[in-house]
Write a protein that holds these residues in place. Structure first.
Motif, short mmCIF file in Angstrom:
data_model
loop_
_atom_site.label_atom_id
_atom_site.label_comp_id
_atom_site.label_asym_id
_atom_site.label_seq_id
_atom_site.Cartn_x
_atom_site.Cartn_y
_atom_site.Cartn_z
N UNK A 79 -3.83 31.81 83.62
CA UNK A 79 -5.22 31.80 83.19
C UNK A 79 -5.43 32.61 81.91
N UNK A 80 -4.72 33.73 81.80
CA UNK A 80 -4.90 34.61 80.64
C UNK A 80 -4.18 34.10 79.39
N UNK A 81 -3.27 33.14 79.59
CA UNK A 81 -2.48 32.66 78.45
C UNK A 81 -2.79 31.22 78.07
N UNK A 82 -3.97 30.76 78.43
CA UNK A 82 -4.39 29.40 78.06
C UNK A 82 -4.33 29.20 76.55
N UNK A 83 -4.70 30.23 75.79
CA UNK A 83 -4.70 30.14 74.33
C UNK A 83 -3.45 30.75 73.70
N UNK A 84 -2.39 30.95 74.49
CA UNK A 84 -1.14 31.48 73.96
C UNK A 84 -0.73 32.77 74.64
N UNK A 85 0.53 33.09 74.51
CA UNK A 85 1.11 34.29 75.13
C UNK A 85 0.41 35.55 74.62
N UNK A 86 0.22 36.51 75.52
CA UNK A 86 -0.42 37.77 75.15
C UNK A 86 0.56 38.76 74.55
N UNK A 87 1.84 38.68 74.93
CA UNK A 87 2.81 39.66 74.46
C UNK A 87 3.84 39.06 73.52
N UNK A 88 4.19 39.85 72.52
CA UNK A 88 5.26 39.48 71.59
C UNK A 88 6.58 40.03 72.09
N UNK A 89 6.52 41.22 72.74
CA UNK A 89 7.75 41.82 73.28
C UNK A 89 7.40 42.81 74.38
N UNK A 90 8.39 43.02 75.26
CA UNK A 90 8.26 43.99 76.35
C UNK A 90 9.55 44.79 76.41
#
Length: 109
Positions: A79-90
């Motif tokens: 649900x939180x990533x409907x418009x794309x990934x939230x993280x670039x790296x972890x």
């Protein structure tokens, strides 16, 4: 007891959404999978980084596997990533306590 220091670099403009996901879903699911949140920070002078510390009861690898398979996490992430990934790296660093300084017993969320 094992501790884990995690650093998330958010994709541009996504830090607020990442923090909302933690606030609204992730932290509660962590608790149910033997991961206790000890603190969350944003480094001074950065716009896109979230750092947090977990305390693991039991095996961190098993805790993460159970967390990743939890339908609540799967749904919240999707649900939180409907418009794309939230993280670039972890980044993750597992830590063992020393006897140099007593560890405070943080309240369970």
């Amino acid at each position: 007891m094992t501790y884990e220091l995690r650093t998330y670099t958010a994709n541009p403009g996504k830090l607020d959404a990442l923090m909302a996901r933690f606030r609204d879903n992730t932290i509660d699911v962590f608790t149910e999978h033997n991961m206790r949140s000890l603190g969350y920070w944003t480094p001074v002078g950065t716009d896109d980084v979230l750092v947090y510390l977990l305390q693991h009861e039991g095996d961190p690898k098993a805790n993460w596997a159970a967390f990743a398979a939890d339908p609540r996490w799967i749904d919240a992430k999707a649900a939180s990533e409907v418009d794309g990934a939230l993280t670039a790296s972890i980044e993750s660093v597992l830590l063992s306590p020393t006897d140099l300084y007593p560890i405070a017993d943080a309240k369970r969320r």
